[in-house]
Scaffold this motif. Structure first.
Motif, PDB file in Angstrom:
ATOM      1  N   LEU A  87       0.742   0.210  -2.949  1.00 32.98           N
ATOM      2  CA  LEU A  87       1.065  -0.953  -2.365  1.00 32.98           C
ATOM      3  C   LEU A  87       0.520  -2.497  -3.581  1.00 32.98           C
ATOM      4  N   ARG A  88      -0.360  -1.862  -4.364  1.00 26.76           N
ATOM      5  CA  ARG A  88      -1.058  -2.729  -5.651  1.00 26.76           C
ATOM      6  C   ARG A  88       0.512  -3.485  -6.406  1.00 26.76           C
ATOM      7  N   SER A  89       1.425  -2.640  -6.706  1.00 28.53           N
ATOM      8  CA  SER A  89       2.736  -3.128  -7.073  1.00 28.53           C
ATOM      9  C   SER A  89       3.286  -4.509  -5.876  1.00 28.53           C
ATOM     10  N   LEU A  90       3.460  -4.789  -4.749  1.00 28.96           N
ATOM     11  CA  LEU A  90       4.215  -5.068  -4.413  1.00 28.96           C
ATOM     12  C   LEU A  90       2.993  -6.832  -4.132  1.00 28.96           C
ATOM     13  N   PRO A  91       4.573  -7.646  -4.300  1.00 31.78           N
ATOM     14  CA  PRO A  91       3.825  -8.742  -4.119  1.00 31.78           C
ATOM     15  C   PRO A  91       2.785  -9.364  -2.825  1.00 31.78           C
ATOM     16  N   ASP A  92       2.299 -10.016  -2.870  1.00 38.00           N
ATOM     17  CA  ASP A  92       1.385 -10.393  -1.294  1.00 38.00           C
ATOM     18  C   ASP A  92       2.939 -11.132  -0.219  1.00 38.00           C
ATOM     19  N   LYS A  93       2.085 -10.717   1.050  1.00 38.88           N
ATOM     20  CA  LYS A  93       3.217 -11.007   1.495  1.00 38.88           C
ATOM     21  C   LYS A  93       3.997 -10.655   1.813  1.00 38.88           C
ATOM     22  N   SER A  94       4.554  -9.395   1.965  1.00 39.24           N
ATOM     23  CA  SER A  94       6.148  -9.379   1.373  1.00 39.24           C
ATOM     24  C   SER A  94       6.510  -7.930   2.392  1.00 39.24           C
ATOM     25  N   VAL A  95       5.678  -7.696   3.012  1.00 38.77           N
ATOM     26  CA  VAL A  95       5.687  -6.417   4.095  1.00 38.77           C
ATOM     27  C   VAL A  95       5.554  -6.808   5.953  1.00 38.77           C
ATOM     28  N   ASP A  96       6.785  -6.224   6.395  1.00 37.18           N
ATOM     29  CA  ASP A  96       6.318  -6.664   7.692  1.00 37.18           C
ATOM     30  C   ASP A  96       5.230  -5.946   8.656  1.00 37.18           C
ATOM     31  N   ARG A 149      -7.378  -3.314   1.998  1.00 33.70           N
ATOM     32  CA  ARG A 149      -7.401  -4.364   2.190  1.00 33.70           C
ATOM     33  C   ARG A 149      -6.077  -4.449   1.182  1.00 33.70           C
ATOM     34  N   GLN A 150      -5.263  -3.329   0.404  1.00 33.62           N
ATOM     35  CA  GLN A 150      -4.005  -3.666  -0.392  1.00 33.62           C
ATOM     36  C   GLN A 150      -3.210  -3.792   1.459  1.00 33.62           C
ATOM     37  N   VAL A 151      -3.300  -3.430   2.342  1.00 36.03           N
ATOM     38  CA  VAL A 151      -2.168  -3.493   3.375  1.00 36.03           C
ATOM     39  C   VAL A 151      -2.261  -5.343   3.658  1.00 36.03           C
ATOM     40  N   LYS A 152      -3.664  -5.302   3.845  1.00 35.49           N
ATOM     41  CA  LYS A 152      -3.930  -7.281   4.216  1.00 35.49           C
ATOM     42  C   LYS A 152      -2.956  -8.026   3.388  1.00 35.49           C
ATOM     43  N   ARG A 153      -3.532  -7.796   1.900  1.00 33.46           N
ATOM     44  CA  ARG A 153      -2.298  -7.941   1.419  1.00 33.46           C
ATOM     45  C   ARG A 153      -1.266  -8.239   1.216  1.00 33.46           C
ATOM     46  N   VAL A 154      -0.275  -6.976   1.336  1.00 32.40           N
ATOM     47  CA  VAL A 154       1.063  -7.499   1.643  1.00 32.40           C
ATOM     48  C   VAL A 154       1.631  -7.759   2.425  1.00 32.40           C
ATOM     49  N   LEU A 155       0.785  -7.785   3.950  1.00 34.78           N
ATOM     50  CA  LEU A 155       1.562  -8.194   5.249  1.00 34.78           C
ATOM     51  C   LEU A 155       1.976  -9.368   4.656  1.00 34.78           C
ATOM     52  N   THR A 156       2.894 -10.425   5.466  1.00 32.87           N
ATOM     53  CA  THR A 156       3.453 -11.146   6.184  1.00 32.87           C
ATOM     54  C   THR A 156       1.527 -11.588   7.078  1.00 32.87           C
ATOM     55  N   ASP A 157       1.957 -13.373   7.402  1.00 32.84           N
ATOM     56  CA  ASP A 157       1.423 -13.842   7.950  1.00 32.84           C
ATOM     57  C   ASP A 157       1.466 -13.241   9.389  1.00 32.84           C
ATOM     58  N   ASP A 158       2.875 -12.806   9.961  1.00 30.57           N
ATOM     59  CA  ASP A 158       3.129 -12.571  11.522  1.00 30.57           C
ATOM     60  C   ASP A 158       2.754 -10.703  11.071  1.00 30.57           C
ATOM     61  N   GLY A 159       2.403 -10.214  10.031  1.00 27.15           N
ATOM     62  CA  GLY A 159       2.593  -8.255  10.051  1.00 27.15           C
ATOM     63  C   GLY A 159       1.320  -8.205  11.047  1.00 27.15           C
ATOM     64  N   ALA A 160       2.002  -6.358  10.979  1.00 35.41           N
ATOM     65  CA  ALA A 160       1.042  -5.338  11.682  1.00 35.41           C
ATOM     66  C   ALA A 160       0.875  -4.351  10.837  1.00 35.41           C
ATOM     67  N   ILE A 161      -0.207  -3.230  11.184  1.00 35.86           N
ATOM     68  CA  ILE A 161      -0.156  -1.887  11.025  1.00 35.86           C
ATOM     69  C   ILE A 161      -0.499  -1.110  12.043  1.00 35.86           C
ATOM     70  N   ARG A 198      15.252  -6.360  11.223  1.00 37.42           N
ATOM     71  CA  ARG A 198      15.011  -7.485  10.643  1.00 37.42           C
ATOM     72  C   ARG A 198      13.403  -7.039   9.903  1.00 37.42           C
ATOM     73  N   SER A 199      12.992  -6.197  10.532  1.00 37.93           N
ATOM     74  CA  SER A 199      11.472  -5.539   9.829  1.00 37.93           C
ATOM     75  C   SER A 199      11.677  -5.069   8.748  1.00 37.93           C
ATOM     76  N   LYS A 200      10.670  -5.415   7.680  1.00 38.79           N
ATOM     77  CA  LYS A 200      10.418  -4.909   6.213  1.00 38.79           C
ATOM     78  C   LYS A 200       9.205  -3.817   7.150  1.00 38.79           C
ATOM     79  N   VAL A 201       9.486  -2.626   6.843  1.00 45.00           N
ATOM     80  CA  VAL A 201       8.565  -1.137   7.225  1.00 45.00           C
ATOM     81  C   VAL A 201       8.022  -0.118   6.131  1.00 45.00           C
ATOM     82  N   ILE A 202       7.223  -0.218   6.164  1.00 51.42           N
ATOM     83  CA  ILE A 202       6.502   1.198   4.638  1.00 51.42           C
ATOM     84  C   ILE A 202       5.368   2.093   5.799  1.00 51.42           C
ATOM     85  N   ASP A 203       6.018   2.966   5.594  1.00 49.06           N
ATOM     86  CA  ASP A 203       4.615   4.337   5.283  1.00 49.06           C
ATOM     87  C   ASP A 203       4.326   4.464   4.513  1.00 49.06           C
TER      88      ASP A 203
END
Length: 257
Positions: free
Chosen positions: A21-30, A77-89, A204-209
């Motif tokens: 997660l730390r390796s991912l850009p901000d707001k890059s995951v749906d 914290r990392q999840v929140k950083r990588v989620l898009t503004d409309d993203g969810a967990i 169209r979603s980008k999903v990460i587990d």
């Protein structure tokens, strides 16, 4: 961090969840959809098939001095950083972990959408006879405060026979065909992961587990045409996931109510 499988929809990565997660850009995951360690492997006993068995799942689930709250907090914290503004967990937990996670959601300024109850139709009996049988786990669905999350309401209503779907879902623990390539001690039913993706994702979603284990989330994505990246630090479970993806058309989906 090593990519060990990739096709047009599914990717498997051998590595640590938080480091990935730390390796991912901000707001890059749906969507982040995952079942993190509960840290319950403490040398106790449980019941499986009428036999007394150890509760230990593996070294990855042993507390071993882990700051459990700190672990979950850094992960979220990392999840929140990588989620898009409309993203969810959507995140699993049980009575030992879900209240920590719920507290951290409030602390980190997430908004909880639903607390979904997964009821197991065939739970293991309680050996101590000093409490009720544990038969449920929980899934918290949360988002950023101002986000406009995806909810496929019409599909959920259609699946539920034309009625609004409730937040209690009942399934058997797992069927044998889902373990035909090997067992993961905390594997979730494919029917459950399919419903979760159907509820909150689109093609169209980008999903990460980040704790993908034996790959049920990526198999569900493959069946639905949704791109899913699965990460796990246990190579033996990722090998099971690879075999399931290669044979995904023969996955048997259990019942869910």
């Amino acid at each position: 961090m090593k990519k060990i499988y990739s096709d047009n929809l599914s990717t498997l990565i051998h590595g640590d969840a938080i480091e990935y997660l730390r390796s991912l850009p901000d707001k890059s995951v749906d969507i982040v959809m995952t079942d993190p360690p509960y840290f319950l492997s403490n040398g106790g006993f449980s019941n499986r098939g009428g036999k007394r068995v150890s509760v230990n799942k593996g070294d990855w689930d042993k507390p071993k001095g882990t700051d459990v709250v700190g672990f979950y907090e850094e992960f979220l914290r990392q999840v929140k950083r990588v989620l898009t503004d409309d993203g969810a967990i959507m995140i699993f937990g049980n009575l030992h972990s879900i209240f920590i996670i719920g507290y951290l959601f409030r602390k980190l300024d997430f908004k909880i959408i639903n607390n979904i109850i997964w009821q197991k139709a065939n739970p293991a009996p309680n050996l101590s006879r000093r409490m009720f049988t544990h038969s449920t786990e929980m899934i918290i669905w949360a988002k950023k405060p101002q986000g406009k999350h995806v909810f496929n309401y019409d599909l959920m209503r259609q699946i539920n026979g034309g009625k609004q779907m409730k937040d209690v879902w009942r399934t058997p623990v797992i069927n044998r065909s889902e373990r035909r390539f090997g067992k993961h001690p905390t594997q979730k039913p494919l029917a459950l992961m399919l419903r979760m993706l159907q509820a909150c994702a689109t093609t169209r979603s980008k999903v990460i587990d980040p704790f993908v284990g034996s790959g049920t989330t990526v198999v569900a994505g493959k069946l639905l045409g949704i791109k899913v990246i699965g990460v796990d630090q246990q190579a033996e479970y990722l090998e099971i996931a690879k075999q399931r993806l290669a044979d995904y058309q023969n996955e048997k989906i259990g019942n869910i109510k």
